[in-house]
Motif scaffolding. Structure first.
Motif, short mmCIF file in Angstrom:
data_model
loop_
_atom_site.label_atom_id
_atom_site.label_comp_id
_atom_site.label_asym_id
_atom_site.label_seq_id
_atom_site.Cartn_x
_atom_site.Cartn_y
_atom_site.Cartn_z
N TYR A 119 -5.96 -0.88 -6.08
CA TYR A 119 -5.12 -0.53 -4.94
C TYR A 119 -4.28 0.71 -5.26
O TYR A 119 -3.58 0.75 -6.27
CB TYR A 119 -4.19 -1.69 -4.57
N ASP A 120 -4.41 1.70 -4.39
CA ASP A 120 -3.53 2.86 -4.42
C ASP A 120 -3.40 3.45 -5.83
O ASP A 120 -2.32 3.53 -6.40
CB ASP A 120 -2.15 2.48 -3.88
N ASN A 138 -2.78 1.74 0.58
CA ASN A 138 -1.63 0.84 0.77
C ASN A 138 -1.28 0.67 2.24
O ASN A 138 -0.24 0.09 2.57
CB ASN A 138 -0.41 1.35 -0.01
N ASP A 210 3.61 5.36 -4.69
CA ASP A 210 2.67 4.41 -5.30
C ASP A 210 3.30 3.51 -6.36
O ASP A 210 2.93 2.35 -6.47
CB ASP A 210 1.46 5.15 -5.89
N THR A 238 3.78 0.62 -3.80
CA THR A 238 2.65 -0.31 -3.97
C THR A 238 2.79 -1.14 -5.22
O THR A 238 2.50 -2.34 -5.22
CB THR A 238 1.32 0.48 -4.00
N THR A 261 4.21 -4.87 -3.50
CA THR A 261 3.26 -5.97 -3.69
C THR A 261 3.58 -6.64 -5.02
O THR A 261 4.35 -6.12 -5.82
CB THR A 261 1.81 -5.48 -3.70
#
Length: 283
Positions: A119-120, A138, A210, A238, A261
């Motif tokens: 992710y990202d 994201n 990020d 993220t 997250t």
């Protein structure tokens, strides 16, 4: 931390009808060596296997190697690795720098996963080095953050030009971005110049990037935004490290709330100033 689940053609394995991730037990023998146990039922050869790695430290890479070999007979084994370790070391500046990301990617590639989902990633270098990789944006988490904030007039802010180019196309809202002023000898951020400064006055702001370590970039960004007349400032990153508690961002009062997250960290999950969206619930 490592988790697994099976994907049978007619459902989900190990007596489960949902997509529950099962933790992999990792203990130590008296000499310090690894003692690992992981599910493996009689139907495993007909199952596709997903492995989820929530990165904590590099020692877990050996655990991942062992786990992948444990499922060597399975048809397709996918790796979910939301945070990609060593992604910051995506270039070398001198002869003494070690390109750890390349070595890490080589190990992951040697395990022959059917797919690697991240992710990202910090830059385009990471997905270029890992075979059969899917680098998920994201966007869904930023949209969720915007819903949670609930302000249709909110303005987006990106801490630098790179973040602006990367994220602004995925969010159709007015935005500004920053240009950091650094001491190039030490790398220390001296301040931030805001581009499109006029649009932040009296507006609530969502900063998007990020990753956050101690939060220096976001501290200086929020300070500059407040100086420009911004109202409430929110932050979405993220990936958020527990090292955020070692910086001044949380206690500064500059950020009203932080969204992220749970791809990294542990202590962040129990702080009232931070909302961490649970990845295992949506994967």
């Amino acid at each position: 931390m490592l988790y697994v689940r099976s994907r049978l053609g007619w459902g989900w394995g190990w007596g489960s009808d949902d997509k529950t991730w099962m933790p992999v037990s990792q203990d130590r023998f008296p000499d310090g060596t690894l003692h690992m146990t992981a599910p493996k039922d009689s139907l495993f050869k007909d199952s596709d296997i997903d492995i989820y790695w929530k990165y904590n430290n590099d020692a877990e890479l050996f655990s991942l190697i062992c786990l992948r070999k444990h499922y060597a007979d399975c048809k397709n084994v996918r790796l979910y690795m939301p945070y990609c370790p060593h992604a910051r070391m995506d270039r070398v500046k001198g002869a003494t720098d070690v390109f750890t990301l390349k070595s890490f990617a080589d190990v992951i590639n040697s395990l022959d996963f059917a797919k690697v989902i991240i992710y990202d990633a910090h830059s385009n270098v990471t997905p270029a080095l890992i075979d059969r990789v899917e680098n998920r944006p994201n966007t869904m988490f930023v949209e969720r953050t915007l819903l949670d904030i609930g302000d249709d007039n909110l303005v987006m802010y990106y801490p630098d030009e790179g973040a602006m180019k990367r994220y602004s196309e995925n969010c159709q809202r007015p935005y500004s971005f920053g240009m950091k002023r650094r001491n190039w000898e030490t790398g220390k951020i001296l301040g931030v110049d805001i581009i499109n400064r006029e649009i932040v006055k009296d507006k609530n702001i969502l900063i998007v990037d990020d990753i956050c370590s101690k939060g220096g970039t976001f501290y200086h960004s929020a300070q500059a935004l407040k100086d420009a007349g911004a109202a409430d400032i929110y932050l979405f990153i993220t990936h958020c490290e527990d090292s955020i508690f070692k910086g001044s961002l949380l206690e500064s009062g500059l950020i009203k709330h932080i969204y992220t997250t749970d791809s990294l960290g542990h202590d962040i999950l129990f702080n009232k100033q931070i909302t961490a969206y649970k990845l295992q619930e949506i994967i």
